[in-house]
Scaffold this motif. Structure first.
Motif, mmCIF file in Angstrom:
data_model
loop_
_atom_site.group_PDB
_atom_site.id
_atom_site.type_symbol
_atom_site.label_atom_id
_atom_site.label_comp_id
_atom_site.label_asym_id
_atom_site.label_seq_id
_atom_site.Cartn_x
_atom_site.Cartn_y
_atom_site.Cartn_z
ATOM 1 N N VAL A 9 0.710 -1.761 0.394
ATOM 2 C CA VAL A 9 -0.212 0.222 -0.001
ATOM 3 C C VAL A 9 0.634 1.222 0.210
ATOM 4 O O VAL A 9 2.054 1.924 1.084
ATOM 5 C CB VAL A 9 -1.290 -0.015 1.167
ATOM 6 N N ARG A 10 0.634 1.962 -0.679
ATOM 7 C CA ARG A 10 1.278 3.807 -1.264
ATOM 8 C C ARG A 10 0.619 4.085 -0.420
ATOM 9 O O ARG A 10 0.111 4.228 -1.972
ATOM 10 C CB ARG A 10 2.337 3.449 -2.237
ATOM 11 N N LEU A 11 0.593 5.552 0.252
ATOM 12 C CA LEU A 11 -0.320 6.587 1.135
ATOM 13 C C LEU A 11 1.040 7.821 0.303
ATOM 14 O O LEU A 11 1.604 7.924 1.118
ATOM 15 C CB LEU A 11 -0.316 6.089 2.204
ATOM 16 N N ASP A 12 0.160 8.399 -0.633
ATOM 17 C CA ASP A 12 1.337 9.684 -0.740
ATOM 18 C C ASP A 12 -0.408 11.296 -1.156
ATOM 19 O O ASP A 12 -0.889 10.930 -1.880
ATOM 20 C CB ASP A 12 1.779 9.618 -1.785
ATOM 21 N N PRO A 13 -0.149 11.894 -0.641
ATOM 22 C CA PRO A 13 1.113 13.004 0.915
ATOM 23 C C PRO A 13 0.475 12.014 1.726
ATOM 24 O O PRO A 13 -0.529 11.771 2.127
ATOM 25 C CB PRO A 13 0.732 13.771 0.656
ATOM 26 N N HIS A 27 -0.453 -1.624 15.320
ATOM 27 C CA HIS A 27 -1.872 -2.468 14.836
ATOM 28 C C HIS A 27 -2.238 -2.543 13.639
ATOM 29 O O HIS A 27 -2.244 -3.726 13.170
ATOM 30 C CB HIS A 27 -2.826 -0.501 14.998
ATOM 31 N N VAL A 28 -1.343 -2.508 12.404
ATOM 32 C CA VAL A 28 -1.331 -3.084 11.403
ATOM 33 C C VAL A 28 -0.639 -4.679 12.017
ATOM 34 O O VAL A 28 -1.751 -5.506 10.753
ATOM 35 C CB VAL A 28 0.048 -2.571 9.861
ATOM 36 N N HIS A 29 0.149 -4.579 12.152
ATOM 37 C CA HIS A 29 1.098 -5.980 12.718
ATOM 38 C C HIS A 29 0.079 -6.360 13.192
ATOM 39 O O HIS A 29 -0.917 -8.062 13.185
ATOM 40 C CB HIS A 29 1.981 -6.154 14.028
ATOM 41 N N GLU A 30 -0.392 -6.490 14.671
ATOM 42 C CA GLU A 30 -1.635 -7.069 15.422
ATOM 43 C C GLU A 30 -2.873 -6.963 14.135
ATOM 44 O O GLU A 30 -3.444 -8.307 14.510
ATOM 45 C CB GLU A 30 -2.505 -6.214 16.676
ATOM 46 N N MET A 31 -3.688 -6.466 13.274
ATOM 47 C CA MET A 31 -4.659 -6.442 12.061
ATOM 48 C C MET A 31 -4.129 -7.881 11.213
ATOM 49 O O MET A 31 -5.527 -8.970 11.065
ATOM 50 C CB MET A 31 -5.135 -5.722 12.075
ATOM 51 N N ALA A 32 -2.724 -7.705 11.194
ATOM 52 C CA ALA A 32 -2.424 -9.127 10.727
ATOM 53 C C ALA A 32 -1.930 -10.514 11.124
ATOM 54 O O ALA A 32 -2.357 -11.826 10.247
ATOM 55 C CB ALA A 32 -1.300 -8.499 9.705
ATOM 56 N N ILE A 33 -1.836 -10.944 12.139
ATOM 57 C CA ILE A 33 -1.845 -11.035 13.120
ATOM 58 C C ILE A 33 -2.880 -12.493 13.120
ATOM 59 O O ILE A 33 -3.148 -13.461 12.707
ATOM 60 C CB ILE A 33 -1.609 -11.503 14.998
ATOM 61 N N GLY A 34 -3.825 -11.073 13.224
ATOM 62 C CA GLY A 34 -5.042 -11.999 13.673
ATOM 63 C C GLY A 34 -6.213 -12.517 12.751
ATOM 64 O O GLY A 34 -6.596 -13.261 12.235
ATOM 65 N N ALA A 35 -5.583 -11.231 10.880
ATOM 66 C CA ALA A 35 -6.166 -12.057 9.599
ATOM 67 C C ALA A 35 -5.610 -13.612 9.089
ATOM 68 O O ALA A 35 -5.951 -13.978 9.052
ATOM 69 C CB ALA A 35 -5.701 -11.562 8.709
ATOM 70 N N ALA A 36 -4.325 -14.254 9.986
ATOM 71 C CA ALA A 36 -2.993 -14.787 9.615
ATOM 72 C C ALA A 36 -3.689 -15.808 9.848
ATOM 73 O O ALA A 36 -4.268 -17.308 9.404
ATOM 74 C CB ALA A 36 -2.228 -14.510 9.412
ATOM 75 N N GLU A 101 -8.570 -3.741 2.728
ATOM 76 C CA GLU A 101 -9.728 -2.836 2.985
ATOM 77 C C GLU A 101 -9.374 -2.187 4.135
ATOM 78 O O GLU A 101 -9.364 -1.128 4.452
ATOM 79 C CB GLU A 101 -11.092 -3.556 3.132
ATOM 80 N N THR A 102 -8.427 -2.935 5.216
ATOM 81 C CA THR A 102 -8.121 -2.301 6.467
ATOM 82 C C THR A 102 -6.991 -1.126 6.763
ATOM 83 O O THR A 102 -7.467 -1.054 8.266
ATOM 84 C CB THR A 102 -7.653 -3.705 7.501
ATOM 85 N N VAL A 103 -5.831 -1.679 5.546
ATOM 86 C CA VAL A 103 -4.811 -1.197 6.208
ATOM 87 C C VAL A 103 -4.722 0.735 5.707
ATOM 88 O O VAL A 103 -5.085 1.556 7.129
ATOM 89 C CB VAL A 103 -3.304 -1.257 5.142
ATOM 90 N N PRO A 104 -5.570 0.893 5.126
ATOM 91 C CA PRO A 104 -5.771 2.744 4.451
ATOM 92 C C PRO A 104 -6.765 3.220 5.680
ATOM 93 O O PRO A 104 -6.511 3.682 6.213
ATOM 94 C CB PRO A 104 -6.888 2.221 3.495
ATOM 95 N N ASP A 105 -7.931 1.714 6.681
ATOM 96 C CA ASP A 105 -8.539 2.849 6.986
ATOM 97 C C ASP A 105 -8.301 2.883 8.559
ATOM 98 O O ASP A 105 -7.628 4.001 9.969
ATOM 99 C CB ASP A 105 -10.038 1.737 7.553
ATOM 100 N N ILE A 106 -6.825 2.010 9.125
ATOM 101 C CA ILE A 106 -6.128 1.853 9.813
ATOM 102 C C ILE A 106 -4.837 3.535 10.031
ATOM 103 O O ILE A 106 -5.288 4.044 10.780
ATOM 104 C CB ILE A 106 -5.384 0.988 10.425
ATOM 105 N N ALA A 107 -4.721 3.810 9.086
ATOM 106 C CA ALA A 107 -4.041 4.952 8.878
ATOM 107 C C ALA A 107 -4.759 6.063 8.087
ATOM 108 O O ALA A 107 -4.229 7.159 8.256
ATOM 109 C CB ALA A 107 -3.228 4.695 6.835
ATOM 110 N N LYS A 108 -6.215 5.945 8.384
ATOM 111 C CA LYS A 108 -6.671 6.924 8.066
ATOM 112 C C LYS A 108 -6.802 7.699 7.023
ATOM 113 O O LYS A 108 -6.958 8.770 7.490
ATOM 114 C CB LYS A 108 -6.760 7.749 9.933
#
Length: 244
Positions: A9-13, A27-36, A101-108
């Protein structure tokens, strides 16, 4: 250890402090663990990396491919191995969908900031395509001459899959495929390590005539410095998949 799937995922700016990047990464790492755990049932390694500049977020799931029944010397049960490969691919599809779907939401991040979202299926996708072609050849039972185009396709896919495997995993995979389809002999299953593409010879550069001026390349604009601001990986033990 092979990369089963990777989300980019690339966010700019995207501007954030060191502490904010740390919180985002955790936060992303915790969500990735749950999804895995939900999709793979554990037995994998989850890795999250964030690079600042324009924020680049990578989420990877890795696993030793030997875990897919290659550790037992030879694949006595090709059907079981094929089903595991397809199941792992389907888990990767679901994992990447959830995280995309989750990562952009976590990054707001708002939609304009989301410049790129890539779902990369890596070894799980390559092995799925490979076993499907091998199965196609097994079912078709056509003469060798007729099967040569499919054999060449299997050769190409095997070379691609090998890039994600260790030497031991590669040997087990090729051995198992040869047992499943005897037509896949050494002539067709050439290791990717020895498949070289002949490059055309490079003509030597001749010296320029005396007094010739070489035009300078225009200076490139300044790029924002990129640096890793978060990196964390966790090995997940094998468990039963979490019910959805």
């Amino acid at each position: 250890m092979a990369s089963l799937a990777e989300l980019y995922v690339r966010l700019d700016p995207y501007e954030a402090s060191e502490d904010e990047y740390q919180r985002l990464g955790e936060h992303v790492h915790e969500m990735a663990i749950g999804a895995a755990l939900q999709n793979y049932g554990g037995g994998v390694t989850v890795e999250v990396t964030i690079i600042a500049g324009s924020a680049k977020i990578k989420v990877r799931v890795m696993q030793a491919i030997l875990a897919l029944d290659l550790i037992y010397g030879h694949m006595a049960d090709w059907k079981g191995f094929k089903e595991q490969v397809i199941s792992t691919y389907e888990s990767s599809v679901s994992f990447l969908k959830t995280m995309a779907e989750t990562v952009p939401d976590i990054a707001k991040a708002n939609p304009r900031q989301v410049k790129r979202v890539e779902k990369r299926y890596k070894a799980s996708g390559k092995l799925k395509e490979l076993v499907e072609r091998v199965e196609q050849l097994r079912v078709a039972k056509v003469p060798l001459e007729t099967a040569r185009p499919l054999l060449r396709e299997i050769q190409r896919l095997a070379a691609e899959a090998e890039k994600d495997l260790t030497g031991e995993e590669r040997a087990k995979l090729l051995e198992g495929m040869s047992e499943a389809v005897p037509e896949l002999d050494d002539e067709h299953l050439v290791s990717g390590a020895v498949m070289k593409v002949a490059l055309p010879p490079v003509a030597p550069r001749l010296p320029l005539p005396e007094g010739t001026q070489v035009a300078e390349k225009p200076a490139k604009g300044r790029r924002r410095k990129s640096k890793v601001v978060f990196h964390k990986s966790t090995d997940l033990p094998r468990t039963k998949r979490i019910p959805r």
